[in-house]
Design a protein around this motif. Structure first.
Motif, PDB file in Angstrom:
ATOM      1  N   LYS A  19       0.848  -1.195   0.000  1.00 52.33           N
ATOM      2  CA  LYS A  19       0.000   0.000   0.000  1.00 52.33           C
ATOM      3  C   LYS A  19       0.885   1.246   0.000  1.00 52.33           C
ATOM      4  CE  LYS A  19      -3.138   2.583   2.914  1.00 52.33           C
ATOM      5  NZ  LYS A  19      -3.495   2.758   4.331  1.00 52.33           N
ATOM      6  N   ARG A  20       0.486   2.264  -0.796  1.00 52.42           N
ATOM      7  CA  ARG A  20       1.224   3.531  -0.830  1.00 52.42           C
ATOM      8  C   ARG A  20       1.113   4.243   0.518  1.00 52.42           C
ATOM      9  NH1 ARG A  20      -2.120   4.208  -4.983  1.00 52.42           N
ATOM     10  NH2 ARG A  20      -3.144   5.956  -4.008  1.00 52.42           N
ATOM     11  N   VAL A  21       2.231   4.760   0.986  1.00 47.42           N
ATOM     12  CA  VAL A  21       2.254   5.528   2.226  1.00 47.42           C
ATOM     13  C   VAL A  21       3.061   6.794   1.966  1.00 47.42           C
ATOM     14  CG1 VAL A  21       3.004   5.538   4.635  1.00 47.42           C
ATOM     15  CG2 VAL A  21       2.095   3.437   3.623  1.00 47.42           C
ATOM     16  N   GLY A  22       2.554   7.929   2.435  1.00 50.20           N
ATOM     17  CA  GLY A  22       3.285   9.193   2.296  1.00 50.20           C
ATOM     18  C   GLY A  22       3.396   9.688   0.872  1.00 50.20           C
ATOM     19  N   GLU A  23       2.448   9.310   0.013  1.00 57.95           N
ATOM     20  CA  GLU A  23       2.586   9.667  -1.401  1.00 57.95           C
ATOM     21  C   GLU A  23       2.481  11.173  -1.637  1.00 57.95           C
ATOM     22  OE1 GLU A  23      -1.802   8.805  -0.919  1.00 57.95           O
ATOM     23  OE2 GLU A  23      -0.060   7.606  -0.484  1.00 57.95           O
ATOM     24  N   ARG A  24       3.171  11.585  -2.678  1.00 60.78           N
ATOM     25  CA  ARG A  24       3.156  12.980  -3.123  1.00 60.78           C
ATOM     26  C   ARG A  24       2.980  12.994  -4.632  1.00 60.78           C
ATOM     27  NH1 ARG A  24       3.005  13.408   1.644  1.00 60.78           N
ATOM     28  NH2 ARG A  24       4.301  14.649   3.012  1.00 60.78           N
ATOM     29  N   THR A  25       2.249  13.977  -5.106  1.00 61.38           N
ATOM     30  CA  THR A  25       2.123  14.138  -6.554  1.00 61.38           C
ATOM     31  C   THR A  25       3.313  14.942  -7.056  1.00 61.38           C
ATOM     32  OG1 THR A  25       0.795  16.138  -6.316  1.00 61.38           O
ATOM     33  CG2 THR A  25      -0.399  14.056  -6.489  1.00 61.38           C
ATOM     34  N   PHE A  26       3.669  14.700  -8.290  1.00 56.85           N
ATOM     35  CA  PHE A  26       4.724  15.499  -8.925  1.00 56.85           C
ATOM     36  C   PHE A  26       4.450  15.525 -10.421  1.00 56.85           C
ATOM     37  CE2 PHE A  26       6.338  11.202  -9.130  1.00 56.85           C
ATOM     38  CZ  PHE A  26       7.044  11.119 -10.320  1.00 56.85           C
ATOM     39  N   THR A  27       5.061  16.481 -11.080  1.00 50.65           N
ATOM     40  CA  THR A  27       4.878  16.627 -12.520  1.00 50.65           C
ATOM     41  C   THR A  27       6.229  16.623 -13.223  1.00 50.65           C
ATOM     42  OG1 THR A  27       4.915  19.035 -12.411  1.00 50.65           O
ATOM     43  CG2 THR A  27       2.746  17.974 -12.258  1.00 50.65           C
ATOM     44  N   ILE A  28       6.181  16.248 -14.478  1.00 49.54           N
ATOM     45  CA  ILE A  28       7.328  16.376 -15.367  1.00 49.54           C
ATOM     46  C   ILE A  28       6.838  17.197 -16.546  1.00 49.54           C
ATOM     47  CG2 ILE A  28       8.966  15.181 -16.871  1.00 49.54           C
ATOM     48  CD1 ILE A  28       8.685  12.750 -14.958  1.00 49.54           C
ATOM     49  N   GLY A  29       7.395  18.379 -16.709  1.00 49.05           N
ATOM     50  CA  GLY A  29       6.980  19.266 -17.787  1.00 49.05           C
ATOM     51  C   GLY A  29       7.826  19.076 -19.030  1.00 49.05           C
ATOM     52  N   LEU A  30       7.172  19.130 -20.170  1.00 51.62           N
ATOM     53  CA  LEU A  30       7.853  19.018 -21.462  1.00 51.62           C
ATOM     54  C   LEU A  30       7.479  20.208 -22.329  1.00 51.62           C
ATOM     55  CD1 LEU A  30       7.051  15.274 -22.288  1.00 51.62           C
ATOM     56  CD2 LEU A  30       9.110  16.171 -21.199  1.00 51.62           C
ATOM     57  N   ASN A  40       1.600  14.018 -15.100  1.00 55.77           N
ATOM     58  CA  ASN A  40       1.263  13.943 -13.679  1.00 55.77           C
ATOM     59  C   ASN A  40       1.452  12.536 -13.134  1.00 55.77           C
ATOM     60  OD1 ASN A  40       0.138  16.722 -13.327  1.00 55.77           O
ATOM     61  ND2 ASN A  40      -1.184  15.990 -14.964  1.00 55.77           N
ATOM     62  N   TYR A  41       2.182  12.431 -12.016  1.00 55.33           N
ATOM     63  CA  TYR A  41       2.456  11.148 -11.390  1.00 55.33           C
ATOM     64  C   TYR A  41       2.425  11.292  -9.872  1.00 55.33           C
ATOM     65  CZ  TYR A  41       4.113  10.125 -16.057  1.00 55.33           C
ATOM     66  OH  TYR A  41       4.184   9.968 -17.422  1.00 55.33           O
ATOM     67  N   MET A  42       2.560  10.168  -9.186  1.00 61.39           N
ATOM     68  CA  MET A  42       2.702  10.136  -7.734  1.00 61.39           C
ATOM     69  C   MET A  42       3.880   9.231  -7.386  1.00 61.39           C
ATOM     70  SD  MET A  42      -1.167   9.819  -6.175  1.00 61.39           S
ATOM     71  CE  MET A  42      -1.546   8.262  -6.946  1.00 61.39           C
ATOM     72  N   ALA A  43       4.512   9.538  -6.261  1.00 60.18           N
ATOM     73  CA  ALA A  43       5.541   8.668  -5.690  1.00 60.18           C
ATOM     74  C   ALA A  43       5.178   8.457  -4.227  1.00 60.18           C
ATOM     75  CB  ALA A  43       6.919   9.305  -5.802  1.00 60.18           C
ATOM     76  N   GLY A  44       5.462   7.276  -3.724  1.00 55.28           N
ATOM     77  CA  GLY A  44       5.173   6.998  -2.320  1.00 55.28           C
ATOM     78  C   GLY A  44       5.978   5.813  -1.838  1.00 55.28           C
ATOM     79  N   TYR A  45       6.116   5.734  -0.523  1.00 53.87           N
ATOM     80  CA  TYR A  45       6.776   4.574   0.064  1.00 53.87           C
ATOM     81  C   TYR A  45       5.860   3.366  -0.044  1.00 53.87           C
ATOM     82  CZ  TYR A  45      10.100   7.811   2.201  1.00 53.87           C
ATOM     83  OH  TYR A  45      11.053   8.761   2.400  1.00 53.87           O
ATOM     84  N   VAL A  46       6.469   2.201  -0.212  1.00 57.44           N
ATOM     85  CA  VAL A  46       5.736   0.948  -0.299  1.00 57.44           C
ATOM     86  C   VAL A  46       6.525  -0.105   0.470  1.00 57.44           C
ATOM     87  CG1 VAL A  46       4.860  -0.825  -1.860  1.00 57.44           C
ATOM     88  CG2 VAL A  46       4.850   1.556  -2.580  1.00 57.44           C
ATOM     89  N   ALA A  47       5.800  -0.915   1.236  1.00 61.95           N
ATOM     90  CA  ALA A  47       6.433  -2.035   1.950  1.00 61.95           C
ATOM     91  C   ALA A  47       5.814  -3.329   1.433  1.00 61.95           C
ATOM     92  CB  ALA A  47       6.222  -1.905   3.452  1.00 61.95           C
ATOM     93  N   PRO A  48       6.567  -4.107   0.662  1.00 67.82           N
ATOM     94  CA  PRO A  48       6.019  -5.368   0.156  1.00 67.82           C
ATOM     95  C   PRO A  48       5.618  -6.332   1.278  1.00 67.82           C
ATOM     96  CG  PRO A  48       8.014  -4.783  -1.017  1.00 67.82           C
ATOM     97  CD  PRO A  48       7.897  -3.836   0.138  1.00 67.82           C
ATOM     98  N   ASP A  49       6.314  -6.257   2.425  1.00 66.00           N
ATOM     99  CA  ASP A  49       5.999  -7.075   3.591  1.00 66.00           C
ATOM    100  C   ASP A  49       6.122  -6.174   4.814  1.00 66.00           C
ATOM    101  OD1 ASP A  49       5.875  -8.796   5.758  1.00 66.00           O
ATOM    102  OD2 ASP A  49       7.282 -10.250   4.920  1.00 66.00           O
ATOM    103  N   VAL A  50       4.987  -5.720   5.349  1.00 66.67           N
ATOM    104  CA  VAL A  50       5.002  -4.733   6.430  1.00 66.67           C
ATOM    105  C   VAL A  50       5.686  -5.246   7.694  1.00 66.67           C
ATOM    106  CG1 VAL A  50       2.995  -3.490   5.558  1.00 66.67           C
ATOM    107  CG2 VAL A  50       2.669  -5.344   7.221  1.00 66.67           C
ATOM    108  N   THR A  51       5.818  -6.552   7.844  1.00 66.80           N
ATOM    109  CA  THR A  51       6.476  -7.091   9.042  1.00 66.80           C
ATOM    110  C   THR A  51       7.987  -6.868   9.008  1.00 66.80           C
ATOM    111  OG1 THR A  51       6.791  -9.310   8.107  1.00 66.80           O
ATOM    112  CG2 THR A  51       4.705  -8.885   9.264  1.00 66.80           C
ATOM    113  N   LYS A  52       8.533  -6.465   7.854  1.00 67.56           N
ATOM    114  CA  LYS A  52       9.984  -6.274   7.724  1.00 67.56           C
ATOM    115  C   LYS A  52      10.406  -4.802   7.733  1.00 67.56           C
ATOM    116  CE  LYS A  52      10.679 -10.647   5.405  1.00 67.56           C
ATOM    117  NZ  LYS A  52      11.165 -11.358   4.239  1.00 67.56           N
ATOM    118  N   VAL A  53       9.464  -3.890   7.983  1.00 67.80           N
ATOM    119  CA  VAL A  53       9.771  -2.462   7.975  1.00 67.80           C
ATOM    120  C   VAL A  53      10.497  -2.090   9.256  1.00 67.80           C
ATOM    121  CG1 VAL A  53       8.804  -0.120   7.948  1.00 67.80           C
ATOM    122  CG2 VAL A  53       7.807  -1.912   6.508  1.00 67.80           C
TER     123      VAL A  53
END
Length: 171
Positions: free
Chosen positions: A62-73, A142-155
């Motif tokens: 699950k995405r956590v702490g996501e932020r939107t960002f843009t790349i302009g062309l 327009n995109y988003m980036a966020g932290y992801v933990a494939p296995d939350v027990t290992k964070v």
């Protein structure tokens, strides 16, 4: 006798050639007159995901702490289709995500995911959805980036910085 040996060698040589297999190569591609250029302020973008509490990682991937960002062309052809491919060092356990930088104080079990605006994951080295430049040749992707933990027990807690790259693709 010498002539017979030469003739025999030629016949045997031709026989070997006639049994050879042949194939065809078809080359497809195009030449573009587009000169899409990444906006100067977006060529070396910093995305601040901030401080995220370990307890926010409750569901695997699950995405956590996501932020939107843009790349302009700019400089694209009017209505030109473009995509982006994100890259970098993948997590060893989940190659769709960007690995956090190794350091003595680095967090473990987390990576960074890139997402379309609708939340769809864009795996590393895969192409994003197609977006189009406007009539003036400008595009704001327009995109988003966020932290992801494939296995939350290992964070584990720690710094969670990452370095990736992107390439603009013209389909």
């Amino acid at each position: 006798m010498r002539m017979n040996k030469v003739m025999m060698a030629m016949v045997l040589g031709l026989g070997a050639v006639s049994g050879a297999q042949a194939g065809q190569l078809t080359i497809n591609g195009s030449i573009s007159d587009s000169a899409c250029v990444v906006d100067a302020g977006d060529a070396n973008k910093i995305i601040e995901l901030g401080n995220v509490n370990k307890s926010n990682f409750t569901d695997n991937s699950k995405r956590v702490g996501e932020r939107t960002f843009t790349i302009g062309l700019t400089g694209c052809a009017a209505s030109e289709e473009v995509m982006v491919r994100f890259g970098g060092q993948p997590m060893p356990s989940a190659t769709d995500y960007l690995s956090v930088t190794t350091a003595d104080d680095a967090a473990a079990g987390v990576g960074v995911g890139f997402f379309e605006q609708d939340g769809t994951l864009i795996p590393l080295t895969a192409d994003s959805a197609v977006q189009k430049a406007d009539a003036t040749g400008k595009a704001t992707l327009n995109y988003m980036a966020g932290y992801v933990a494939p296995d939350v027990t290992k964070v584990t807690a720690g710094s969670a910085n990452a370095v990736g790259n992107f390439t603009v693709i013209h389909p």
